[in-house]
Write an enzyme that holds these catalytic residues in place. Structure first.
Site, PDB file in Angstrom:
ATOM      1  N   ASP A  54       0.828  -1.210   0.000  1.00  5.36           N
ATOM      2  CA  ASP A  54       0.000   0.000   0.000  1.00  5.36           C
ATOM      3  C   ASP A  54       0.857   1.252   0.000  1.00  5.36           C
ATOM      4  OD1 ASP A  54      -1.805  -2.215   1.259  1.00  5.36           O
ATOM      5  OD2 ASP A  54      -3.072  -0.676   0.372  1.00  5.36           O
TER       6      ASP A  54
HETATM    7  O1  MRU Z   1      -7.636  -3.025   2.705  1.00  4.66           O
HETATM    8  P1  MRU Z   1      -7.349  -3.400   1.279  1.00  4.66           P
HETATM    9  O2  MRU Z   1      -8.110  -4.593   0.822  1.00  4.66           O
HETATM   10  O3  MRU Z   1      -7.465  -2.227   0.357  1.00  4.66           O
HETATM   11  O4  MRU Z   1      -5.812  -3.819   1.317  1.00  4.66           O
HETATM   12  C1  MRU Z   1      -5.213  -4.268   0.134  1.00  4.66           C
HETATM   13  C2  MRU Z   1      -3.783  -4.618   0.303  1.00  4.66           C
HETATM   14  O5  MRU Z   1      -3.221  -4.524   1.370  1.00  4.66           O
HETATM   15  C3  MRU Z   1      -3.050  -5.006  -0.939  1.00  4.66           C
HETATM   16  O6  MRU Z   1      -2.047  -5.930  -0.649  1.00  4.66           O
HETATM   17  C4  MRU Z   1      -2.411  -3.746  -1.556  1.00  4.66           C
HETATM   18  O7  MRU Z   1      -3.326  -2.720  -1.654  1.00  4.66           O
HETATM   19  C5  MRU Z   1      -1.841  -4.038  -2.890  1.00  4.66           C
HETATM   20  S1  MRU Z   1      -3.098  -4.278  -4.132  1.00  4.66           S
HETATM   21  C6  MRU Z   1      -2.319  -4.499  -5.603  1.00  4.66           C
END
Ligand code: MRU
Length: 362
Positions: free
Chosen positions: A249
């Site tokens: 993220d």
């Molecule tokens: O809370 P989320 O579902 O948005 O978290 C998603 C993640 O942590 C993913 O690993 C990250 O965003 C990478 S998506 C290509």
């Protein structure tokens, strides 16, 4: 049939997103009519995953620009763009991609506004086409990430060997414009005929692994097994895992990486079992303003995600909960960061920053 999290109709300026809170049971698309809708679907996690959040946020702005083109002058347009983009950034705090996109678009707005060459209508058109370009570029970047990642992992595999990969959360077509980042690496290994098996964690409390990654793997007929989050050590010990690959993220300049809660403990377990641990992410996930992971804001979500399942309470009444949605994996646990321009050791990111000033999110 390809999985499509985001449907964009360029002609009509119509945006629809697949409601990921209803998957895998129900396939239902929601129309996003303006920035307010964009903020809501991101905040409620009807669309999630760092790249998808940024693309849907920006496309919701494109919808508004197309449907409500009535601006008096360029300065009013620029001011409106800036405040809407900053609002979209506030929908979820940890993933950096929306912030990176907002910075780039605000820079573009300033440039177009100050330039005598562009009229208001040309300024609008340029904006919309730059936002649309994010969809194409994200898929192309993911294919590059997949290719770089697959070849990086295969470096340590005998020529006639196969790979067994462990992944966490959902990083696939549902989290991006298509193909995926960590799941893109898995897809790429599968396409090369070099993937023997994937283990995906269920990813409590929101179950992105069980609901979304498992859905994508079954959809693509990729050999895969779902495990609970507390089975990672057992899998690493007994299943001859070639590598762990996860998404990101936000990656700080020193390589510390914020990703879905649980990533940190998987990285520790991978180190203990001598299994390489890779982060796969586009350059837009690297926060060149963030020196290390200490100051990354970690989103905390409702305790209901932990206490309830399908609206039924499963936790004892009265218990306190702590529900951070992300954690930070220190760079020292990361073997490599796989991007669309190559794979880097965490310590090399600072050089990448200098070499690719176009990517720096000032
Ligand atoms: O809370 P989320 O579902 O948005 O978290 C998603 C993640 O942590 C993913 O690993 C990250 O965003 C990478 S998506 C290509």
């Amino acid at each position: 049939m390809t999985l499509q999290a985001i449907k964009w109709d360029k002609m009509d300026g119509k945006l629809e997103i697949l409601d990921q809170t209803l998957l895998p049971a129900t396939t239902h698309y929601i129309q996003v009519k303006d920035v307010e809708d964009g903020w809501k679907v991101i905040h409620k996690m009807q669309v999630r995953g760092a790249p998808a959040i940024a693309i849907v946020g920006c496309l919701s702005l494109a919808v508004e620009i197309i449907q409500h083109p009535e601006y008096e002058h360029k300065t009013a347009f620029r001011q409106n763009i800036e405040s809407k983009l900053n609002y979209l950034v506030s929908a979820r705090p940890t993933a950096v991609n929306m912030k990176t996109a907002a910075n780039e678009l605000i820079k573009l707005a300033n440039f177009l506004c100050d330039s005598d060459i562009y009229t208001l209508s040309q300024m609008r058109d340029k904006f919309i086409s730059d936002i649309e370009e994010m969809l194409r570029k994200d898929v192309a970047d993911n294919k590059s990430i997949g290719n770089f990642g697959a070849h990086e992992i295969l470096r340590n595999v005998p020529k006639d060997g196969f790979t067994r990969i462990l992944t966490h959360c959902n990083t696939g077509s549902l989290a991006t414009a298509g193909y995926g980042t960590a799941l893109g690496v898995i897809r790429s290994l599968h396409e090369l005929g070099k993937l023997e098996h994937v283990y995906c964690t269920e990813t409590r409390p929101y179950n992105q692994g069980a609901r979304l990654t498992a859905y994508e793997l079954v959809h693509d007929k990729i050999p895969a097994t779902l495990i609970c989050d507390d089975m990672v050590a057992a899998v690493l010990k007994t299943k001859q895992i070639t590598a762990v690959v996860v998404g990101a993220d936000r990656v700080a300049v020193n390589g510390d990486t914020a990703n879905k809660i649980g990533t940190y403990q998987i990285a520790i377990l991978a180190k203990y079992h001598n299994v390489p641990f890779y982060v796969a992410a586009p350059m837009t996930s690297i926060d060149f303003q963030m020196p290390n992971g200490d100051n990354i804001i970690i989103e905390e979500r409702s305790e209901r995600e932990m206490t309830h399942m399908n609206d039924k309470r499963i936790a004892a009444e009265g218990i306190k909960c702590w529900n951070p949605s992300f954690d930070v994996t220190p760079a020292s646990l990361i073997t490599g960061i796989i991007t669309e321009i190559g794979t880097f050791k965490p310590s090399e990111l600072i050089r990448v920053k200098k070499d690719t000033s176009e990517y720096t999110n000032k």
